[in-house]
Write a protein that holds these residues in place. Structure first.
Motif, short mmCIF file in Angstrom:
data_model
loop_
_atom_site.label_atom_id
_atom_site.label_comp_id
_atom_site.label_asym_id
_atom_site.label_seq_id
_atom_site.Cartn_x
_atom_site.Cartn_y
_atom_site.Cartn_z
N SER A 1 2.46 4.77 0.94
CA SER A 1 2.25 3.87 2.08
C SER A 1 1.39 2.68 1.68
O SER A 1 1.66 1.55 2.08
CB SER A 1 1.58 4.64 3.22
N VAL A 2 0.35 2.92 0.89
CA VAL A 2 -0.49 1.81 0.44
C VAL A 2 0.28 0.89 -0.49
O VAL A 2 0.19 -0.33 -0.41
CB VAL A 2 -1.76 2.36 -0.26
N ALA A 3 1.09 1.49 -1.38
CA ALA A 3 1.86 0.68 -2.32
C ALA A 3 2.81 -0.26 -1.59
O ALA A 3 2.92 -1.45 -1.92
CB ALA A 3 2.63 1.58 -3.28
N LEU A 4 3.48 0.26 -0.57
CA LEU A 4 4.43 -0.57 0.17
C LEU A 4 3.72 -1.63 1.01
O LEU A 4 4.14 -2.78 1.05
CB LEU A 4 5.31 0.31 1.07
N ALA A 5 2.63 -1.24 1.65
CA ALA A 5 1.97 -2.14 2.58
C ALA A 5 1.09 -3.17 1.91
O ALA A 5 0.91 -4.27 2.42
CB ALA A 5 1.15 -1.34 3.59
N ALA A 6 0.51 -2.83 0.75
CA ALA A 6 -0.44 -3.75 0.11
C ALA A 6 0.04 -4.23 -1.24
O ALA A 6 0.02 -5.42 -1.54
CB ALA A 6 -1.80 -3.07 -0.04
N ALA B 1 -3.48 -11.93 8.49
CA ALA B 1 -3.92 -13.01 7.59
C ALA B 1 -2.97 -13.14 6.40
O ALA B 1 -2.69 -14.26 5.96
CB ALA B 1 -5.34 -12.74 7.11
N MET B 2 -2.49 -12.02 5.85
CA MET B 2 -1.54 -12.10 4.73
C MET B 2 -0.23 -12.74 5.15
O MET B 2 0.36 -13.54 4.42
CB MET B 2 -1.30 -10.70 4.15
N ILE B 3 0.22 -12.43 6.37
CA ILE B 3 1.45 -13.05 6.88
C ILE B 3 1.23 -14.55 7.07
O ILE B 3 2.08 -15.38 6.68
CB ILE B 3 1.88 -12.38 8.20
N ALA B 4 0.09 -14.91 7.67
CA ALA B 4 -0.22 -16.33 7.89
C ALA B 4 -0.36 -17.08 6.56
O ALA B 4 0.11 -18.22 6.43
CB ALA B 4 -1.50 -16.46 8.71
N ALA B 5 -1.00 -16.44 5.57
CA ALA B 5 -1.15 -17.08 4.27
C ALA B 5 0.20 -17.31 3.61
O ALA B 5 0.41 -18.35 2.96
CB ALA B 5 -2.04 -16.22 3.37
N SER B 6 1.12 -16.37 3.77
CA SER B 6 2.46 -16.56 3.22
C SER B 6 3.14 -17.76 3.86
O SER B 6 3.78 -18.58 3.18
CB SER B 6 3.30 -15.29 3.44
N GLY B 7 3.00 -17.90 5.19
CA GLY B 7 3.57 -19.05 5.87
C GLY B 7 2.93 -20.36 5.45
O GLY B 7 3.62 -21.38 5.25
N LEU C 1 -8.19 -12.48 -0.56
CA LEU C 1 -9.27 -11.78 0.11
C LEU C 1 -8.73 -10.77 1.11
O LEU C 1 -9.27 -9.67 1.27
CB LEU C 1 -10.20 -12.78 0.80
N ALA C 2 -7.62 -11.11 1.79
CA ALA C 2 -7.04 -10.20 2.77
C ALA C 2 -6.56 -8.92 2.12
O ALA C 2 -6.78 -7.82 2.62
CB ALA C 2 -5.90 -10.89 3.51
N ARG C 3 -5.90 -9.01 0.96
CA ARG C 3 -5.41 -7.79 0.33
C ARG C 3 -6.56 -6.95 -0.22
O ARG C 3 -6.48 -5.72 -0.24
CB ARG C 3 -4.39 -8.10 -0.76
N HIS C 4 -7.65 -7.61 -0.66
CA HIS C 4 -8.84 -6.87 -1.09
C HIS C 4 -9.43 -6.11 0.09
O HIS C 4 -9.75 -4.92 -0.01
CB HIS C 4 -9.86 -7.86 -1.67
N ALA C 5 -9.57 -6.79 1.22
CA ALA C 5 -10.10 -6.14 2.42
C ALA C 5 -9.17 -5.04 2.90
O ALA C 5 -9.61 -3.99 3.38
CB ALA C 5 -10.29 -7.19 3.52
N PHE C 6 -7.87 -5.25 2.78
CA PHE C 6 -6.88 -4.26 3.17
C PHE C 6 -7.10 -2.95 2.41
O PHE C 6 -7.14 -1.86 2.99
CB PHE C 6 -5.48 -4.83 2.86
N THR D 1 -11.69 -3.09 11.07
CA THR D 1 -11.68 -2.25 9.88
C THR D 1 -12.88 -2.54 9.02
O THR D 1 -13.56 -3.55 9.17
CB THR D 1 -10.41 -2.51 9.06
N ALA D 2 -13.11 -1.62 8.07
CA ALA D 2 -14.21 -1.83 7.13
C ALA D 2 -14.02 -3.11 6.34
O ALA D 2 -14.97 -3.83 6.05
CB ALA D 2 -14.31 -0.64 6.18
N GLY D 3 -12.77 -3.41 5.99
CA GLY D 3 -12.50 -4.64 5.23
C GLY D 3 -12.81 -5.87 6.04
O GLY D 3 -13.33 -6.86 5.53
#
Length: 428
Positions: free
Chosen positions: A13-18, A80-86, A120-125, A209-211
């Protein structure tokens, strides 16, 4: 209240999502980096201006470091990751439609800002959803995805350029990768529902979240934190800034050098892709050496290698067979960089207060990114004033000076196997 540690942990799940979105994003970036100087030249840039345009990527990352923590704390890591991609797609279209080098530079700057937010978003994720007992392995794997993307991206770029005959077509790879990353993040289940929220419900009515707390802390009082930790940042931090500068200059100098010796953009992408394979192959070796023998045993050899590699590149201008020398030095620089994989993150973790690491880590990352942003501008300026070989030589001298700084201050601040932080008072 449920936590990530209380919920059964599933690596898939982590591999697919992050990790999958990270791989996609970094592949796109890896495809673009080698061809930026070529595209700049096609819209009228001189060699020095092409270096400036290439440097806008890391300048954008530095600028993006400032608001990204607050943005992610407000909207969440996944959004944030979706917005950064856009945002990256917007920058890429600006670059594709650029009529001159300055509009191209603006597009690359926007891509750099988006990269900072995504990073930063993926690190926090990962901080939010990976239990602490798995965190080191997860973050090491996350770091490896960068190098995997920089390995695969140039080869994809070379193939597309060969098919289309246009260097700018590599930008479409990044567009496709950003869109694919956004789709993956949208289609997959929200990890917060999979693993559970990791903190009390925020006042806004959503789980924090903690991130998100971590990046929120990083965003708060960045420059005040830099002042509070100025002693370590002006000593060991100076050495780490030099490491970041040499790494960034390598990414700008190699494509520029390829243009200067007349290599086709397809050949440039293939050479840089092979160099990326050398870099990627040493990722875990560098971490093992640090854990087994100490930080000094990767930090100093890596910086010496980067310094010597830059100096050697400067002298190839006076040697016959410049292409073969260029290939050899590109591989040597990747070897030196690969041995030092993870050194900046590790030193930052050693020095941070375990009870409240985010403020220091935010300041540490900002100062390192400042070095990364300054190096391409130094290359561009010295190339305009003197020559490209002079710029390479100057960065080589900086690398050897950085090795001395690290040799002096790494033992003082970072112990053989862990942290020996200086006494300090963190900002309120």
């Amino acid at each position: 209240m449920s936590t990530a540690a209380e919920t059964p942990f599933r690596w898939r799940s982590v591999a697919l999502a992050a990790l999958l979105p990270t791989v996609l994003f970094s592949i796109g970036e890896g495809a673009v980096i080698p061809v930026i100087p070529v595209v700049a030249g096609n819209v009228g840039a001189t060699l020095a201006i092409a270096g400036f345009v290439s440097g806008m990527l890391v300048v954008g990352e530095l600028i993006g470091d400032i608001p990204s923590g607050a943005v992610i704390a407000r909207i969440g890591e996944r959004t944030a990751m979706i917005a950064a991609s856009g945002l990256s797609v917007l920058g890429l279209f600006t670059a594709l439609l650029a009529p001159n080098p300055w509009v191209l530079a603006l597009g690359i700057l926007v891509v750099g800002i988006a990269t900072a937010v995504f990073a930063l978003a993926r690190h926090a994720f990962m901080t939010s959803f990976v239990p602490q007992r798995y965190r080191a392995r997860a973050l090491s794997t996350l770091g490896g995805t960068f190098r995997f993307g920089y390995l695969v991206g140039p080869f994809l770029g070379a193939a597309i350029i060969q098919l289309t005959g246009s260097a700018a077509s590599a930008f479409w790879i990044h567009v496709a990768c950003c869109l694919a990353a956004a789709v993956v993040l949208i289609v997959l289940a929200d990890p917060e529902k999979t693993f559970g929220a990791t903190a009390d419900r925020a006042s806004a009515g959503r789980h924090e979240t903690a991130g998100e707390r971590e990046v929120g802390d990083e965003a708060h009082g960045l420059f005040r934190t830099i002042r509070a930790y100025r002693k370590v940042l002006l000593t060991l931090g100076l050495g780490s800034t030099m490491v970041a500068a040499l790494r960034a200059s390598r990414q700008v100098l190699l494509p520029l050098w390829a243009v200067s010796i007349g290599l086709h953009e397809t050949q440039t992408s293939i050479i840089i892709g092979i160099a990326g394979a050398v870099d990627f192959s040493l990722f875990f070796a560098g971490g093992w050496i640090m854990d087994r023998f100490g930080r000094l045993w990767t930090a100093v050899p890596s910086m010496i290698g980067l310094g010597i590699g830059h100096l050697a590149l400067a002298f190839t201008a006076f040697l016959p067979g410049p292409v073969w020398w260029f290939i050899g030095i590109a591989m040597f620089l990747s070897l030196a960089n690969g041995i030092g994989a993870g050194i900046l993150m590790t030193l930052g973790a050693d020095l941070a207060d375990p009870r409240h690491p985010a403020p220091f880590l935010g300041a540490w990352r900002f100062t390192n990114d400042a070095g990364g942003a300054a190096a391409p501008l130094i290359v561009s300026g010295l190339t305009a004033l003197v020559s490209l070989p002079f710029a390479a030589g100057a960065l080589g001298v900086l690398g050897l000076a950085g090795a001395i700084v690290l040799r002096v201050f790494v033992p003082r601040y970072s112990g053989r196997r862990g942290a020996t932080p200086e006494p300090r008072s963190a900002p309120a």
